[in-house]
Write an enzyme that holds these catalytic residues in place. Structure first.
Site, PDB file in Angstrom:
ATOM      1  N   ASP A   1      82.883  34.091  30.310  1.00 59.00           N
ATOM      2  CA  ASP A   1      83.655  33.689  29.134  1.00 59.00           C
ATOM      3  C   ASP A   1      83.291  32.306  28.618  1.00 59.00           C
ATOM      4  OD1 ASP A   1      85.077  36.040  29.306  1.00 59.00           O
ATOM      5  OD2 ASP A   1      87.054  35.105  29.421  1.00 59.00           O
TER       6      ASP A   1
ATOM      7  N   VAL B   1     102.482  31.786  11.286  1.00 58.65           N
ATOM      8  CA  VAL B   1     103.727  31.167  11.747  1.00 58.65           C
ATOM      9  C   VAL B   1     103.669  29.677  11.427  1.00 58.65           C
ATOM     10  CG1 VAL B   1     105.142  30.685  13.774  1.00 58.65           C
ATOM     11  CG2 VAL B   1     103.972  32.872  13.561  1.00 58.65           C
TER      12      VAL B   1
ATOM     13  N   ALA C   1      97.075  40.055  16.397  1.00 55.54           N
ATOM     14  CA  ALA C   1      96.891  41.514  16.570  1.00 55.54           C
ATOM     15  C   ALA C   1      95.490  41.786  17.096  1.00 55.54           C
ATOM     16  CB  ALA C   1      97.120  42.238  15.244  1.00 55.54           C
ATOM     17  N   GLY C   2      95.099  41.024  18.131  1.00 54.93           N
ATOM     18  CA  GLY C   2      93.816  41.273  18.791  1.00 54.93           C
ATOM     19  C   GLY C   2      94.050  42.208  19.968  1.00 54.93           C
TER      20      GLY C   2
ATOM     21  N   ARG D   1      91.082  33.015  23.300  1.00 54.00           N
ATOM     22  CA  ARG D   1      90.943  32.223  24.517  1.00 54.00           C
ATOM     23  C   ARG D   1      89.885  31.129  24.316  1.00 54.00           C
ATOM     24  NH1 ARG D   1      93.257  34.330  29.017  1.00 54.00           N
ATOM     25  NH2 ARG D   1      91.695  33.451  30.405  1.00 54.00           N
TER      26      ARG D   1
ATOM     27  N   HIS E   1      81.871  72.708  29.481  1.00 53.27           N
ATOM     28  CA  HIS E   1      82.968  73.152  28.618  1.00 53.27           C
ATOM     29  C   HIS E   1      84.126  73.629  29.486  1.00 53.27           C
ATOM     30  CE1 HIS E   1      85.052  74.978  25.263  1.00 53.27           C
ATOM     31  NE2 HIS E   1      85.217  76.076  26.004  1.00 53.27           N
TER      32      HIS E   1
HETATM   33  P1  FAD Z   1      87.542  33.985  34.683  1.00 53.44           P
HETATM   34  O1  FAD Z   1      87.914  35.345  35.075  1.00 53.44           O
HETATM   35  O2  FAD Z   1      88.440  33.234  33.777  1.00 53.44           O
HETATM   36  O3  FAD Z   1      87.358  33.181  36.050  1.00 53.44           O
HETATM   37  C1  FAD Z   1      87.009  31.832  36.081  1.00 53.44           C
HETATM   38  C2  FAD Z   1      87.466  31.252  37.408  1.00 53.44           C
HETATM   39  O4  FAD Z   1      86.920  29.943  37.532  1.00 53.44           O
HETATM   40  C3  FAD Z   1      88.982  31.080  37.520  1.00 53.44           C
HETATM   41  O5  FAD Z   1      89.418  31.508  38.769  1.00 53.44           O
HETATM   42  C4  FAD Z   1      89.187  29.587  37.353  1.00 53.44           C
HETATM   43  O6  FAD Z   1      90.346  29.124  38.020  1.00 53.44           O
HETATM   44  C5  FAD Z   1      87.933  29.044  38.007  1.00 53.44           C
HETATM   45  N1  FAD Z   1      87.544  27.706  37.580  1.00 53.44           N
HETATM   46  C6  FAD Z   1      87.455  27.231  36.299  1.00 53.44           C
HETATM   47  N2  FAD Z   1      86.995  25.953  36.313  1.00 53.44           N
HETATM   48  C7  FAD Z   1      86.811  25.630  37.621  1.00 53.44           C
HETATM   49  C8  FAD Z   1      86.361  24.444  38.271  1.00 53.44           C
HETATM   50  N3  FAD Z   1      85.979  23.375  37.588  1.00 53.44           N
HETATM   51  N4  FAD Z   1      86.330  24.436  39.619  1.00 53.44           N
HETATM   52  C9  FAD Z   1      86.702  25.541  40.344  1.00 53.44           C
HETATM   53  N5  FAD Z   1      87.116  26.685  39.777  1.00 53.44           N
HETATM   54  C10 FAD Z   1      87.155  26.716  38.429  1.00 53.44           C
HETATM   55  N6  FAD Z   1      88.117  42.007  29.950  1.00 53.44           N
HETATM   56  C11 FAD Z   1      87.616  43.244  30.096  1.00 53.44           C
HETATM   57  O7  FAD Z   1      86.392  43.401  30.155  1.00 53.44           O
HETATM   58  N7  FAD Z   1      88.429  44.341  30.184  1.00 53.44           N
HETATM   59  C12 FAD Z   1      89.773  44.225  30.118  1.00 53.44           C
HETATM   60  O8  FAD Z   1      90.484  45.225  30.205  1.00 53.44           O
HETATM   61  C13 FAD Z   1      90.341  42.931  29.966  1.00 53.44           C
HETATM   62  N8  FAD Z   1      91.664  42.773  29.907  1.00 53.44           N
HETATM   63  C14 FAD Z   1      92.187  41.514  29.801  1.00 53.44           C
HETATM   64  C15 FAD Z   1      93.567  41.376  29.732  1.00 53.44           C
HETATM   65  C16 FAD Z   1      94.132  40.117  29.615  1.00 53.44           C
HETATM   66  C17 FAD Z   1      95.637  39.975  29.554  1.00 53.44           C
HETATM   67  C18 FAD Z   1      93.284  38.968  29.598  1.00 53.44           C
HETATM   68  C19 FAD Z   1      93.883  37.596  29.514  1.00 53.44           C
HETATM   69  C20 FAD Z   1      91.917  39.102  29.648  1.00 53.44           C
HETATM   70  C21 FAD Z   1      91.350  40.376  29.742  1.00 53.44           C
HETATM   71  N9  FAD Z   1      89.975  40.574  29.773  1.00 53.44           N
HETATM   72  C22 FAD Z   1      89.457  41.825  29.889  1.00 53.44           C
HETATM   73  C23 FAD Z   1      89.045  39.438  29.707  1.00 53.44           C
HETATM   74  C24 FAD Z   1      88.532  39.097  31.122  1.00 53.44           C
HETATM   75  O9  FAD Z   1      89.637  38.777  31.933  1.00 53.44           O
HETATM   76  C25 FAD Z   1      87.556  37.948  31.037  1.00 53.44           C
HETATM   77  O10 FAD Z   1      86.511  38.272  30.142  1.00 53.44           O
HETATM   78  C26 FAD Z   1      86.963  37.666  32.408  1.00 53.44           C
HETATM   79  O11 FAD Z   1      87.955  37.372  33.353  1.00 53.44           O
HETATM   80  C27 FAD Z   1      85.983  36.497  32.327  1.00 53.44           C
HETATM   81  O12 FAD Z   1      85.401  36.321  33.572  1.00 53.44           O
HETATM   82  P2  FAD Z   1      84.848  34.905  34.023  1.00 53.44           P
HETATM   83  O13 FAD Z   1      84.380  35.086  35.429  1.00 53.44           O
HETATM   84  O14 FAD Z   1      83.913  34.373  33.018  1.00 53.44           O
HETATM   85  O15 FAD Z   1      86.112  33.921  34.006  1.00 53.44           O
HETATM   86  P1  NAD Z   2      91.380  38.253  20.140  1.00 59.57           P
HETATM   87  O1  NAD Z   2      90.332  37.341  19.638  1.00 59.57           O
HETATM   88  O2  NAD Z   2      91.062  39.654  20.493  1.00 59.57           O
HETATM   89  O3  NAD Z   2      92.583  38.319  19.089  1.00 59.57           O
HETATM   90  C1  NAD Z   2      93.284  37.190  18.651  1.00 59.57           C
HETATM   91  C2  NAD Z   2      93.901  37.524  17.306  1.00 59.57           C
HETATM   92  O4  NAD Z   2      94.780  36.479  16.958  1.00 59.57           O
HETATM   93  C3  NAD Z   2      92.854  37.628  16.196  1.00 59.57           C
HETATM   94  O5  NAD Z   2      93.049  38.810  15.476  1.00 59.57           O
HETATM   95  C4  NAD Z   2      93.115  36.387  15.358  1.00 59.57           C
HETATM   96  O6  NAD Z   2      92.844  36.581  13.986  1.00 59.57           O
HETATM   97  C5  NAD Z   2      94.594  36.178  15.595  1.00 59.57           C
HETATM   98  N1  NAD Z   2      95.044  34.806  15.361  1.00 59.57           N
HETATM   99  C6  NAD Z   2      94.404  33.656  15.696  1.00 59.57           C
HETATM  100  N2  NAD Z   2      95.177  32.582  15.348  1.00 59.57           N
HETATM  101  C7  NAD Z   2      96.308  33.085  14.810  1.00 59.57           C
HETATM  102  C8  NAD Z   2      97.489  32.504  14.269  1.00 59.57           C
HETATM  103  N3  NAD Z   2      97.654  31.181  14.238  1.00 59.57           N
HETATM  104  N4  NAD Z   2      98.468  33.318  13.797  1.00 59.57           N
HETATM  105  C9  NAD Z   2      98.317  34.680  13.842  1.00 59.57           C
HETATM  106  N5  NAD Z   2      97.212  35.283  14.325  1.00 59.57           N
HETATM  107  C10 NAD Z   2      96.228  34.501  14.820  1.00 59.57           C
HETATM  108  O7  NAD Z   2      92.033  37.468  21.387  1.00 59.57           O
HETATM  109  P2  NAD Z   2      93.095  37.931  22.456  1.00 59.57           P
HETATM  110  O8  NAD Z   2      93.757  39.198  22.054  1.00 59.57           O
HETATM  111  O9  NAD Z   2      93.897  36.724  22.738  1.00 59.57           O
HETATM  112  O10 NAD Z   2      92.159  38.233  23.690  1.00 59.57           O
HETATM  113  C11 NAD Z   2      91.347  37.189  24.246  1.00 59.57           C
HETATM  114  C12 NAD Z   2      90.075  37.721  24.819  1.00 59.57           C
HETATM  115  O11 NAD Z   2      90.340  38.493  25.972  1.00 59.57           O
HETATM  116  C13 NAD Z   2      89.343  38.594  23.837  1.00 59.57           C
HETATM  117  O12 NAD Z   2      88.120  38.003  23.548  1.00 59.57           O
HETATM  118  C14 NAD Z   2      89.142  39.897  24.504  1.00 59.57           C
HETATM  119  O13 NAD Z   2      87.811  40.305  24.467  1.00 59.57           O
HETATM  120  C15 NAD Z   2      89.567  39.671  25.943  1.00 59.57           C
HETATM  121  N6  NAD Z   2      90.386  40.827  26.319  1.00 59.57           N
HETATM  122  C16 NAD Z   2      89.750  42.024  26.444  1.00 59.57           C
HETATM  123  C17 NAD Z   2      90.497  43.147  26.726  1.00 59.57           C
HETATM  124  C18 NAD Z   2      89.801  44.454  26.855  1.00 59.57           C
HETATM  125  O14 NAD Z   2      88.598  44.465  27.030  1.00 59.57           O
HETATM  126  N7  NAD Z   2      90.495  45.567  26.773  1.00 59.57           N
HETATM  127  C19 NAD Z   2      91.871  43.070  26.868  1.00 59.57           C
HETATM  128  C20 NAD Z   2      92.470  41.837  26.696  1.00 59.57           C
HETATM  129  C21 NAD Z   2      91.707  40.716  26.438  1.00 59.57           C
END
Ligand code: FAD
Ligand code: NAD
Length: 481
Positions: A321, A247, A190-191, A281, A453
């Site tokens: 990340d 689970v 429930a993240g 992640r 406002h």
């Molecule tokens: P990434 O976006 O993961 O990019 C890394 C890139 O490096 C990738 O293209 C990968 O293929 C490439 N790479 C990795 N290793 C190598 C290598 N050795 N050689 C060449 N290429 C490589 N964050 C928000 O702030 N707001 C949101 O609304 C939000 N929503 C999200 C929703 C979902 C479903 C998910 C999964 C994530 C969300 N996030 C959100 C988190 C956000 O996507 C990440 O924080 C962000 O993408 C991280 O950026 P980054 O550049 O560090 O890495």
């Molecule tokens: P999260 O860390 O937000 O939530 C993961 C949840 O899974 C936690 O509450 C944790 O306690 C629970 N969990 C872990 N192991 C478990 C298990 N075995 N069984 C049941 N529950 C378990 O991670 P996420 O939702 O996967 O998101 C990943 C990252 O992507 C986050 O760090 C978030 O910042 C980023 N993200 C950001 C946004 C946004 O900014 N709106 C949207 C999506 C993702």
């Protein structure tokens, strides 16, 4: 002689591509290596955020919100709509087009700024050499970099008891691609992802959405008051959030998945049409550097960095990340800009105390700075001001008046320490609070500022006024003294 660059960036997500563009703007000869392939197997820029994260999830959140509003809420505005139908294929195609346009936009930005895009896998070697295996080849070549910026991002974490299975047991990427609305949806975690994607599929018609969360506490990173309100509202929306649930077994076949789980009430079984695993992640740091490079990782696999994102290796930085701090796109981008500025010889820093967090559910949840529980734990004297959207004329007029804004200010200096909100458009409203914290504003600074406002942003003004008991539009407890 080996190919040479001033800077080689590994990864083109929001951390890496922003770093590469800023380096090029600052006159550095920059290459960015990225291995992402889209569903057609074509290289695409933008990393997780554009291809499988922020952007596709927000496209589906927006579309599903409009669908649910048209179906359930327009009647309250005196608008009758008959025969509302979901066209999931069109909704998915729209999402894919948004992603494609934006990833191609980065390609254009690379071209216009002169960033060299290299498609393939990169590995850091000793002495800032980078070994690159281009997509479609298996013969690596080596380039020499003056500086290297590691931005490899992260991938979904998995749990041993719940292996992914076809399109039935999926991670967040799979959950953005369902071709039908699952009638019975299970979510583990429930993240942020569990709540956002659980909301999407509930709005699109899932009969049940069961979210199993291992921790006993809901959204522990958020302010407790906001988390309590969010839990209440999400449950009312039909998200069956079960805390303290683990689970233990999972079996998928014949188009369904059966799980066993344990919580405080004992052992349970459940069956779903789809199950999303959203349990956090992990940094993509396997094979990022050769052993000879000697890159230091921490015990969880994050690249070890200081506050300027310097690794243990001279001239090698890491951002996004794959390093400590929240996994948020904007945090990675700001780190990318900081490192680029440092490489160009400028002073630069990231203010890690002013990173906004947003959960794009309905209502939206957003915050910046310290939570009330953290201030209490640190024995920091503080004052709190609260303003409910129910008292906002604009929120009432739009028919969306649940939630509140809370401002926490230092009791001695009046400096704003944290702002926490749940309600309409909080993803946009939080920016005002970020600016306030970034500029070191006091609650009084905001109280003395004029807001238009009727707007939702007046609620921030009123919450700041409430810090000193001066809010106009909330009744005083006990009446006039
Ligand atoms: P990434 O976006 O993961 O990019 C890394 C890139 O490096 C990738 O293209 C990968 O293929 C490439 N790479 C990795 N290793 C190598 C290598 N050795 N050689 C060449 N290429 C490589 N964050 C928000 O702030 N707001 C949101 O609304 C939000 N929503 C999200 C929703 C979902 C479903 C998910 C999964 C994530 C969300 N996030 C959100 C988190 C956000 O996507 C990440 O924080 C962000 O993408 C991280 O950026 P980054 O550049 O560090 O890495
Ligand atoms: P999260 O860390 O937000 O939530 C993961 C949840 O899974 C936690 O509450 C944790 O306690 C629970 N969990 C872990 N192991 C478990 C298990 N075995 N069984 C049941 N529950 C378990 O991670 P996420 O939702 O996967 O998101 C990943 C990252 O992507 C986050 O760090 C978030 O910042 C980023 N993200 C950001 C946004 C946004 O900014 N709106 C949207 C999506 C993702």
């Amino acid at each position: 002689m080996a190919e040479q660059y001033d800077v080689v960036v590994i990864g083109a997500g929001p951390a890496g591509y922003v770093a590469a563009i800023r380096c090029a703007q600052l006159g550095l000869n920059t290459a960015c290596v990225d291995q992402w392939l889209d569903r057609q197997g074509k290289p695409a820029l933008g990393g997780t955020c554009l291809n499988a994260g922020c952007i596709p999830s927000k496209a589906l959140l927006e579309s599903s919100e409009r669908y649910a509003e048209t179906r359930d809420a327009l009647a309250a505005h005196g608008i009758r709509v008959a025969g509302v139908e979901l066209d999931l294929d069109a909704m998915m195609a729209r999402k894919d087009k948004v992603v494609e346009d934006l990833t191609q936009g980065i390609e254009q930005l690379f071209r216009s700024n002169g960033v060299r895009w290299i498609q393939g896998h990169a590995q850091l070697q000793a002495n800032r050499e980078v070994r690159i295996t281009e997509t479609g080849t298996d013969v690596p070549r080596t380039v020499q970099a003056g500086h290297v910026i590691l931005a490899p991002g992260s991938s979904p974490a998995q749990i041993d008891s719940v292996p992914l299975h076809e399109d039935i047991v999926v991670d967040s990427t799979g959950a953005l691609e369902f071709r039908d609305v699952p009638q019975r949806l299970g979510v583990i975690g429930a993240g942020v992802i569990g709540l956002e994607l659980g909301s999407v599929w509930r709005r699109l018609g899932a009969q049940t959405v069961t979210i199993l969360e291992a921790q006993d506490c809901f959204l522990p990173i958020a302010d407790e008051m906001v988390a309590r309100e969010a839990l209440r509202v999400f449950k009312r929306q039909g998200l069956d959030i079960q805390l303290g649930s683990r689970v233990t077994a999972c079996e998928a076949d014949n188009g369904a998945v059966r799980i066993s789980y344990q919580n405080g009430d004992g052992d349970h079984q459940a069956e779903f049409d789809k199950l999303i695993v959203a349990v956090g992640r992990r940094p993509n740091t396997n094979h990022l550097a050769s052993d000879a490079a000697g890159l230091l990782l921490d015990e969880w696999g994050f690249v070890h960095v200081d506050e300027q994102c310097k690794t243990n290796l001279p001239g090698v930085y890491a951002i996004g990340d794959a390093v400590r701090g929240p996994m948020l796109a904007h945090k990675g981008s700001e780190e990318g800009v900081m490192v680029a500025e440092l490489l160009a010889g400028h002073a630069a820093a990231v203010n890690y105390g002013a990173i906004p967090s947003v959960i794009y559910t309905l209502p939206e949840v957003a915050w910046v700075g310290e939570t009330e529980q953290a201030l209490k734990a640190g024995a920091t004297p503080y004052r709190s001001g609260l303003f409910p959207f129910a008292a906002s004329g604009r929120a009432r007029a739009s028919g969306d008046s649940g939630g509140f804004i809370k401002v926490l200010a230092d009791a001695e200096t009046d400096r704003i320490r944290g702002v926490h909100m749940i309600g309409p458009h909080c993803s946009e409203l939080i920016a005002e609070a970020v600016v306030a914290i970034e500029l070191g504003s006091s609650a009084e600074d905001i109280a003395l500022t004029m807001f238009a406002h009727p707007t939702l942003s007046e609620s921030f003004h009123e919450a700041a006024l409430a810090v000193h008991g001066r809010a106009i539009h909330i009744a005083r407890r006990g009446g006039k003294s």
